[in-house]
Design an enzyme around this catalytic site. Structure first.
Site, PDB file in Angstrom:
ATOM      1  CD  GLU A   1      -3.004  -7.888   2.867  1.00  0.00           C
ATOM      2  OE1 GLU A   1      -2.500  -6.359   2.167  1.00  0.00           O
ATOM      3  OE2 GLU A   1      -3.920  -7.562   2.575  1.00  0.00           O
TER       4      GLU A   1
ATOM      5  CB  ALA B   1      -1.469   0.237   0.983  1.00  0.00           C
TER       6      ALA B   1
ATOM      7  N   GLY C   1       0.574  -5.379   0.720  1.00  0.00           N
ATOM      8  CA  GLY C   1      -0.353  -5.410   0.275  1.00  0.00           C
ATOM      9  C   GLY C   1      -0.457  -5.818  -1.757  1.00  0.00           C
TER      10      GLY C   1
ATOM     11  CD  GLU D   1       0.880  -5.896   4.739  1.00  0.00           C
ATOM     12  OE1 GLU D   1       2.008  -6.745   5.438  1.00  0.00           O
ATOM     13  OE2 GLU D   1       0.292  -5.694   4.137  1.00  0.00           O
TER      14      GLU D   1
HETATM   15  N1  3HC Z   1       4.275   4.045  -0.157  1.00  0.00           N
HETATM   16  C1  3HC Z   1       5.086   4.460  -0.285  1.00  0.00           C
HETATM   17  N2  3HC Z   1       6.197   5.247  -0.366  1.00  0.00           N
HETATM   18  C2  3HC Z   1       7.439   4.025  -0.056  1.00  0.00           C
HETATM   19  C3  3HC Z   1       6.778   2.604  -0.416  1.00  0.00           C
HETATM   20  C4  3HC Z   1       5.509   2.617   0.295  1.00  0.00           C
HETATM   21  N3  3HC Z   1       4.627   1.355   0.665  1.00  0.00           N
HETATM   22  N4  3HC Z   1       7.666   1.980  -0.085  1.00  0.00           N
HETATM   23  C5  3HC Z   1       8.505   2.486  -0.349  1.00  0.00           C
HETATM   24  N5  3HC Z   1       8.530   4.126  -0.741  1.00  0.00           N
HETATM   25  C6  3HC Z   1       9.336   4.934  -0.887  1.00  0.00           C
HETATM   26  C7  3HC Z   1      10.477   5.535   0.162  1.00  0.00           C
HETATM   27  O1  3HC Z   1      10.006   6.010   0.748  1.00  0.00           O
HETATM   28  C8  3HC Z   1      11.836   5.987  -0.706  1.00  0.00           C
HETATM   29  O2  3HC Z   1      11.202   7.342  -1.376  1.00  0.00           O
HETATM   30  P1  3HC Z   1      12.033   8.422  -0.843  1.00  0.00           P
HETATM   31  O3  3HC Z   1      13.225   7.972  -2.559  1.00  0.00           O
HETATM   32  O4  3HC Z   1      11.497   9.772  -0.677  1.00  0.00           O
HETATM   33  O5  3HC Z   1      12.817   8.304   0.393  1.00  0.00           O
HETATM   34  C9  3HC Z   1      11.406   5.282  -1.808  1.00  0.00           C
HETATM   35  O6  3HC Z   1      10.127   4.515  -2.140  1.00  0.00           O
HETATM   36  C10 3HC Z   1      12.269   4.232  -2.401  1.00  0.00           C
HETATM   37  O7  3HC Z   1      12.572   3.688  -1.016  1.00  0.00           O
HETATM   38  P2  3HC Z   1      14.004   2.769  -0.136  1.00  0.00           P
HETATM   39  O8  3HC Z   1      14.478   3.921  -0.476  1.00  0.00           O
HETATM   40  O9  3HC Z   1      13.305   1.739   0.900  1.00  0.00           O
HETATM   41  O10 3HC Z   1      14.205   1.465  -1.398  1.00  0.00           O
HETATM   42  P3  3HC Z   1      14.426   0.191  -1.141  1.00  0.00           P
HETATM   43  O11 3HC Z   1      14.863  -0.598  -3.103  1.00  0.00           O
HETATM   44  O12 3HC Z   1      15.666   0.251  -0.401  1.00  0.00           O
HETATM   45  O13 3HC Z   1      13.712  -0.974  -1.183  1.00  0.00           O
HETATM   46  C11 3HC Z   1      11.359  -1.734  -0.816  1.00  0.00           C
HETATM   47  C12 3HC Z   1      12.921  -0.965  -1.518  1.00  0.00           C
HETATM   48  C13 3HC Z   1      12.168  -3.318  -0.030  1.00  0.00           C
HETATM   49  C14 3HC Z   1       9.905  -2.046  -1.233  1.00  0.00           C
HETATM   50  C15 3HC Z   1      11.377  -0.957   0.776  1.00  0.00           C
HETATM   51  O14 3HC Z   1      11.359   0.508   0.213  1.00  0.00           O
HETATM   52  C16 3HC Z   1      10.417  -1.149   1.317  1.00  0.00           C
HETATM   53  O15 3HC Z   1      10.382  -2.249   2.472  1.00  0.00           O
HETATM   54  N6  3HC Z   1       9.442  -0.658   1.213  1.00  0.00           N
HETATM   55  C17 3HC Z   1       7.709  -1.025   2.445  1.00  0.00           C
HETATM   56  C18 3HC Z   1       7.233  -1.910   2.076  1.00  0.00           C
HETATM   57  C19 3HC Z   1       6.024  -2.254   3.269  1.00  0.00           C
HETATM   58  O16 3HC Z   1       6.078  -2.331   3.918  1.00  0.00           O
HETATM   59  N7  3HC Z   1       4.603  -2.786   2.543  1.00  0.00           N
HETATM   60  C20 3HC Z   1       3.680  -2.640   3.080  1.00  0.00           C
HETATM   61  C21 3HC Z   1       2.904  -1.486   3.140  1.00  0.00           C
HETATM   62  S1  3HC Z   1       1.999  -1.294   4.015  1.00  0.00           S
HETATM   63  C22 3HC Z   1       0.440  -2.043   3.176  1.00  0.00           C
HETATM   64  O17 3HC Z   1       0.532  -2.719   2.468  1.00  0.00           O
HETATM   65  C23 3HC Z   1      -1.200  -2.159   3.744  1.00  0.00           C
HETATM   66  C24 3HC Z   1      -1.905  -3.685   3.025  1.00  0.00           C
HETATM   67  O18 3HC Z   1      -2.174  -4.442   4.156  1.00  0.00           O
HETATM   68  C25 3HC Z   1      -2.766  -2.948   2.756  1.00  0.00           C
END
Ligand code: 3HC
Ligand code: NAI
Length: 701
Positions: A105, A63, A102, A125
C-alpha cells in the site's frame, strides 16, 4: 532519526531504507521514520527524487500484526501514504522479497515501483480476516483494474514481479543490484513534473467495466468460496466503493469496513492462526541454536500413496530421492503416479515441462533396501502394520549410514516400539505427512522417548524447508490430529443411528466452515480404509461402549466411495457431486432399528457440538498428557491438516470463543447420556473452575 529507518543522500537522490528485521513490518517507529524521512527529503533543495527500499531479506512485508488490537501510537499509515503521494518529488519504491499488505500500500502511494525478478507482491490481509486498510482497496483497482484487484485482494495470494509488470503494478524489473538500478531509474524521473499523472488516487482510467450486476455476481461467487468468512465479501463492497465513489469517500468506506473487521472474532481467530503456525516451530527444550544434521539426499521405503507424495516434496526443492518398493510392479505404479501428478500441474499451467522433467529426474526407483545407504534421511512409508515396520526398521538399522535421520510415516503406531528394534533409537523420529502428501501443509513431527534433540531440530527445520507446517507431538495413539479425529468420526456415525442422514451431518459441518463434511471425506478417501482392521476387531470388542457398523456394511455392499461411484452418496459417472441415495437412508434406518434406537429430529447445532466438542475435550487431554505442547499447536494441526475453518481459529481457540464453561456443560450432558465416551477432560474442568481459557493456560506456560 528513527532506529528503523535510515536516510541518506546519493547525489540528488534521497535513499530511505527501512531496517526493521526480520520482515520490515510497519511498526510505529518505522511509520515515524518514514514521515521524518519524507519531510527531510522535501526540505532538502538538493534532493530531486527519492528511493524507498527495505534492508535485509525483504522490502516491507506489511503492518506490524503484533501491534493490532493495542493502543495506537505514532503517525497513521493512511496519512503517511497520502503525504508520500502528494510529494512534488517523485518516489521510486524498490522491491525485493515480499511487498505485502501495508508495504504494498505504501508502494501504491508512491509514484514508481521497480522490483527484482524474484520479488512477490500481494495484499494478504484477507488471510488475517481484514482488508487492506491503508488505501489498498481504493488504489489497487486504479492501477490494475477492478477485476484483477478483486482476484488479488479476495484471494490474498501474491503475484510474481513479472506478472506485476505485465499488469502495470510494477514499472520496471531490475536485473542486478536493486538499489543501484532504482537510483538510476529515479534519476530518469527526477525531472520537473516527475509526479504528474503518477498519483494513483487521481486516476480513474482503469475503473470501468464493472457495473452493479458484476458486483452482485462477484459477491455471490466470493461468498460461496469464503464458506462463512466475512472479509472476502466485505472486500467486494470496498471495491464497489472504489468503482462508484470519489477516492476520499472510497477511503472512508474502506476505513469503516477495516475497523469493523479488525474488531471481529474472525480476524482475531485468523491472527491467532498466523502466530500459532510460527509458535509451533519453538520447542522449549530444543533451543533455536540446537545443531542440525544436513539433509541433502533422501530415501523413501514404500512407493504407495504416501511414499510417492512425500518424494515429490523433496524433488520440488531439488533434493534427490531414492524411492524403494518391494516389487517392480508396485514401484512402477508409484513412479507413474508421481509423473501423472506432476503432469496435472503442468496441464494447469502451474509448472513448466522442463521443471517437471527436472523434478521427475530427481526421483530414482529401486527395489533393494540397501540402496538407502547414502541417504541423509530415510523415511519408511510401508503398510500400517507393526510387524512389517519393525522388520523394515531392522533393515534400515543395518544399511543406513551412521548419522542418518530415520523416520516413519506411521499414522499412529507406537514409535518407541519401532525405534527399539534399532541400535540407534536416538536417531528415530515420526514424520507424519498427510494425504495428499504433496499438497497438505501439515507435518506432525513425532518425538519418541529416546529421540535426540538434534533429530527434532533437523526435522522441524526440514519441515519448513519443504514448505510444510511442522508441529511437534509425542507418541500416542494417533498423535495429535488422528487422536482428536477419532472423537469427531465416532459422533458423526452415532448421529446417523440417532436420526440424522449423511447429507444433514455434512451440511451442518460445511455450514460451520469445514470444506467437506465427514461422509463426503469418507467417500473421497475410500470407505474401505481400515475395513480389515474394523472387521477383525468386531470379534473382540469390549461390551462397555457403543459401536457403529454402518461403514463396514456399506463396504460389504460395495459402496467404497467415489471410486466405485457410490458410498455414503451416489455419484453420476464422471461427477464428484454427492447425491443422497435412498439405499443408504434405508440402511441407516435399518441400523437404528437393529440397535433399538428411536430416530429423532437432530438439530444442526447438536451435530456441530458433538462433532467439534469431542476433539476439544481430547485436545485438553493431549495437553495434560504432554502429547501436544500448547493449545495453539493443536489449532495448527486441525486447521492445516483436518480442514477446520481457519477463521474459527482452530478447535481450542473456538472453545475459548464459545466459553469453556459452556463447552464443558455440553460435554457433561453428552457424557451422562452416553456413559462411556465424553468423560470430561480434567484440564478442561480445572480451567472452568478457575475461570480461565486455553489462551490463559498457554500464556501461563
Ligand atoms: N507483523 C509482525 N510480525 C511479523 C509480520 C508482520 N506483518 N510478518 C512476519 N512477522 C514475524 C513472524 O511472526 C516471525 O516471527 P518469529 O520469528 O518471532 O516467529 C518472523 O516475522 C518471521 O516470519 P516468518 O517465519 O513467517 O518468515 P518467512 O520468511 O517464512 O515469511 C513473510 C516472511 C512472507 C513476510 C511472512 O512472514 C508473512 O506472510 N507475513 C505476514 C505478511 C502479512 O500478512 N502482511 C499484511 C499485514 S496486515 C497489513 O498490512 C494491514 C494493512 O493493510 C494496513
Ligand atoms: P499404500 O498401501 O498406498 O503404500 C504402501 C507401499 O508400501 C506399497 O506400495 C507397498 O508395495 C509398499 N511396501 C510394503 N511392504 C514393503 C516392503 N517390505 N518393502 C518396500 N515396500 C513395501 O499405503 P499408504 O497409504 O501410502 O500408507 C503408508 C504409510 O503411511 C502407512 O503407515 C500409513 O498409515 C501412513 N499414512 C497414510 C496416510 C493416508 O492417508 N494414506 C496418511 C498418513 C500416513
Amino acid at each position: 532519526m528513527s532506529e528503523t529507518v535510515r536516510y541518506e543522500r546519493r547525489g540528488d537522490i534521497a535513499v530511505i531504507t527501512v531496517d526493521n528485521p526480520p520482515v520490515n513490518a510497519l511498526s510505529s517507529s518505522v511509520r515515524q521514520g518514514l514521515a521524518d524521512s519524507l519531510a527531510q527529503a522535501l526540505g532538502d533543495g538538493a534532493v530531486k527524487a527519492m528511493v524507498l527500499i527495505g534492508a535485509g531479506r525483504t522490502y516491507i512485508a506489511g503492518a506490524d500484526i503484533r501491534e493490532f488490537g493495542k493502543p495506537f501510537t505514532g503517525p497513521g499509515l493512511q496519512q503517511i501514504i497520502a503525504d508520500f503521494e502528494r510529494s512534488s518529488k517523485p518516489v521510486v519504491v524498490a522491491i525485493h522479497g515480499t511487498a505485502l499488505g501495508g508495504g504494498l500500500e505504501v508502494a501504491l502511494g508512491c509514484h514508481y515501483r521497480v522490483a527484482l525478478p524474484s520479488a512477490q507482491l500481494g495484499l494478504p490481509e484477507v488471510k488475517l480476516g481484514i482488508l487492506p486498510g491503508a488505501g489498498g482497496t481504493q488504489r489497487m483497482p486504479r492501477v490494475i483494474g477492478i477485476k484483477a484487484a478483486l482476484d488479488m485482494i479476495t484471494s490474498g495470494d501474491p503475484i510474481p514481479a513479472a506478472k506485476a509488470k505485465e499488469i502495470g503494478l510494477v514499472d520496471a524489473i531490475i536485473e542486478g543490484d536493486l538499489l543501484e538500478g532504482a537510483i538510476k531509474f529515479a534519476e530518469t524521473v527526477a525531472i520537473p513534473g516527475g509526479t504528474t499523472g503518477r498519483r494513483v488516487s487521481e486516476r480513474s482510467d482503469k475503473l470501468g467495466g464493472a457495473d452493479t450486476a458484476y458486483f452482485a455476481e462477484a459477491r455471490k461467487s466470493v461468498a460461496a468460496k469464503a464458506r462463512g468468512q466475512i472479509a472476502p465479501v466485505k472486500i467486494v463492497d470496498a471495491l464497489e466503493a472504489a468503482a462508484t465513489l470519489p477516492f476520499t469517500d472510497g477511503m472512508k468506506k474502506e476505513r469503516e469496513i477495516a475497523t469493523e473487521l479488525m474488531a471481529g472474532t474472525q480476524s482475531k481467530a485468523l491472527r491467532h492462526v498466523f502466530f500459532a503456525e510460527r509458535e509451533a516451530a519453538k520447542i522449549p527444550d530444543v533451543p533455536a541454536d540446537t545443531p542440525t544434521r544436513p539433509v541433502k539426499s533422501v530415501a523413501i521405503i514404500g512407493a504407495g500413496t504416501m511414499g510417492g507424495g512425500i518424494a515429490m516434496n523433496f524433488a520440488n526443492i531439488g533434493i534427490p530421492v531414492t524411492l524403494i518398493d518391494s516389487t517392480e510392479e508396485f514401484l512402477e505404479r508409484g513412479l507413474k503416479r508421481i509423473k501423472d501428478n506432476y503432469a496435472v500441474t503442468v496441464s494447469r499451467g502451474r509448472l513448466s515441462q522442463p521443471d517437471m522433467d527436472k523434478r521427475v529426474g530427481l526421483i530414482k526407483g529401486a527395489l533393494d533396501i540397501d540402496r538407502i545407504k547414502d541417504a541423509d534421511l530415510v523415511i519408511e512409508a510401508v503398510f500400517e502394520e507393526m510387524a512389517l515396520k519393525k522388520d523394515i526398521f531392522g533393515k534400515i538399522d543395518q544399511f543406513a549410514k551412521p548419522g542418518a535421520v530415520l523416520a516413519t510415516n506411521t499414522s499412529g503406531l507406537n514409535i518407541n516400539e519401532i525405534a527399539a528394534v534399532t541400535k540407534r533409537p536416538q536417531d528415530v523420529i515420526g514424520l507424519h505427512f498427510f494425504s495428499p502428501a504433496n499438497v497438505m501443509r501439515l507435518m506432525e513431527v513425532v518425538r519418541a522417548d529416546k529421540t535426540g534433540k538434534d533429530i527434532i531440530a533437523t526435522s522441524m527445520q526440514l519441515g519448513k524447508t519443504i514448505r510444510k507446517v511442522p508441529v511437534l507431538a509425542r507418541v500416542y495413539e494417533g498423535f495429535i490430529g488422528n487422536a482428536m479425529l477419532r472423537h469427531y468420526g465416532r459422533e458423526a456415525h452415532f448421529l446417523l443411528e440417532e436420526g440424522a442422514l449423511p447429507q444433514q451431518v455434512d451440511k451442518a459441518l460445511t455450514d460451520f466452515g469445514y470444506a467437506m463434511g465427514m461422509f463426503g471425506v469418507h467417500d473421497v478417501a475410500g470407505n474401505d480404509v481400515g475395513y480389515r482392521m474394523r472387521k477383525a476387531a468386531q470379534a473382540t470388542r469390549p461390551n462397555d461402549r457403543r459401536y457403529s457398523d454402518i461403514i463396514t456394511k456399506l463396504c460389504d455392499m460395495g459402496r467404497l466411495g467415489q471410486k466405485t461411484g457410490k458410498g455414503w452418496y451416489r455419484y453420476e459417472p464422471g461427477s464428484r457431486t454427492p447425491i443422497p441415495d435412498p439405499e443408504v437412508e434405508a440402511l441407516i434406518i435399518q441400523e437404528s432399528k437393529l440397535k433399538g434406537i428411536e430416530r429423532r429430529v437432530i438439530t444442526d447445532e447438536e451435530i456441530v457440538k458433538r462433532c467439534v466438542y469431542g476433539p476439544i475435550n481430547e485436545g485438553a487431554n493431549l495437553l495434560e498428557k504432554g502429547i501436544a505442547l500448547r493449545p495453539s499447536d493443536i489449532d495448527t494441526v486441525y486447521v492445516t491438516g483436518y480442514g477446520f475453518p481457519s477463521w474459527r481459529g482452530g478447535p481450542m481457540f473456538y472453545a475459548d470463543t464459545v466459553g469453556l464453561a459452556n463447552v464443558l456443560a455440553d460435554i457433561k450432558r453428552f457424557h451422562e447420556k452416553d456413559g462411556f465416551f465424553w468423560k470430561p477432560a480434567p484440564l478442561l474442568e480445572q480451567l472452568v473452575k478457575e475461570g480461565k481459557t486455553f489462551a490463559d493456560y498457554q500464556a501461563a506456560r
